[in-house]
Every structure is written in structure tokens, then in C-alpha cells.
Design an enzyme around this catalytic site. Structure first.
Site, PDB file in Angstrom:
ATOM      1  CE  LYS A 186      -4.016   1.929   2.177  1.00 27.88           C
ATOM      2  NZ  LYS A 186      -3.840   3.124   2.928  1.00 27.88           N
TER       3      LYS A 186
ATOM      4  NE  ARG B 116      -8.649   0.191   3.101  1.00 28.83           N
ATOM      5  CZ  ARG B 116      -8.146   0.661   4.231  1.00 28.83           C
ATOM      6  NH1 ARG B 116      -8.380   1.901   4.578  1.00 28.83           N
ATOM      7  NH2 ARG B 116      -7.409  -0.085   5.003  1.00 28.83           N
TER       8      ARG B 116
END
Length: 117
Positions: A103, A108
Site C-alpha cells: 500500500k 482506498r
């Protein structure tokens, strides 16, 4: 005292102590008469991130309706929140064989697409 709360509203920091889990538990008690069935409502909420819709389903169709809520194209899913562990060794101890992704940023995103455009 009133100014304190007005400022919190403007800053988006007014916390009432009622989160999703409280609402889900209340729905289970109100419509399913069993707090232990809150996990069924949470399962539906994870597949359709609109708690109002899930509440409408449980209110109108009960447990069977909630169990029919499933993943649908163009309906957002609730993101899975990660639990922090001290090392990758601890992650594999807890999960066993699993897929892992890096990540790189702090947000998101879900993309839902209909058709070829």
C-alpha cells in the site's frame, strides 16, 4: 458550552458515541429480536455499504431478506480494515498462506464499471 459544540459541528469532530456497530446491534434487537443475529446484519452491510438500505431490508424482510443481500455491480463494498501486527512473520503466523499487496498511499478506491465506455 454551546460554542464548543457549534465549532465541533463545523470541524466535523462532533462525536456522539454511536457508530455502525451500535446501529447494527440496535437493528438486530428491534427487528430480529436477538442481539446475537447482529453478525447477519453486519455481513449484509459489508456487502452493501449503505446501512440505510440494509436497515430497510431487515425492517421489511427480516432475517431472510438480510441473508439475501449480496455483492452487486455498481454498489460499493465496505473496505476491509487491516489489523496491525509487528512483523510479516506475525502476519503469516496468524493468517497462514495469504496474498499480500503493498500500500503506497493513504486512500482506498473502488472502481465499478458498466459497459465498454
Amino acid at each position: 458550552l454551546e460554542v464548543k459544540y457549534v465549532v465541533r459541528v463545523a470541524l466535523g469532530e462532533l462525536r456522539l458515541g454511536v457508530g455502525y456497530s451500535t446501529v447494527i446491534e440496535a437493528l438486530a434487537v428491534a427487528f430480529l429480536a436477538d442481539r446475537a443475529l447482529a453478525h447477519e446484519i453486519e455481513r449484509a452491510f459489508n456487502r452493501c455499504a449503505d446501512l440505510g438500505f440494509v436497515a430497510e431490508v431487515v425492517g421489511n424482510k427480516g432475517l431472510e431478506g438480510v441473508r439475501k443481500v449480496d455483492v452487486s455491480p455498481l454498489v460499493p463494498l465496505r473496505p476491509a480494515l487491516a489489523e496491525r501486527l509487528p512483523s510479516e512473520v506475525e502476519i503469516f503466523k496468524r493468517l497462514g498462506v495469504c496474498a499480500v499487496e503493498y500500500k503506497f498511499d493513504g486512500f482506498r478506491m473502488q472502481i465499478h464499471k458498466r459497459g465498454t465506455d
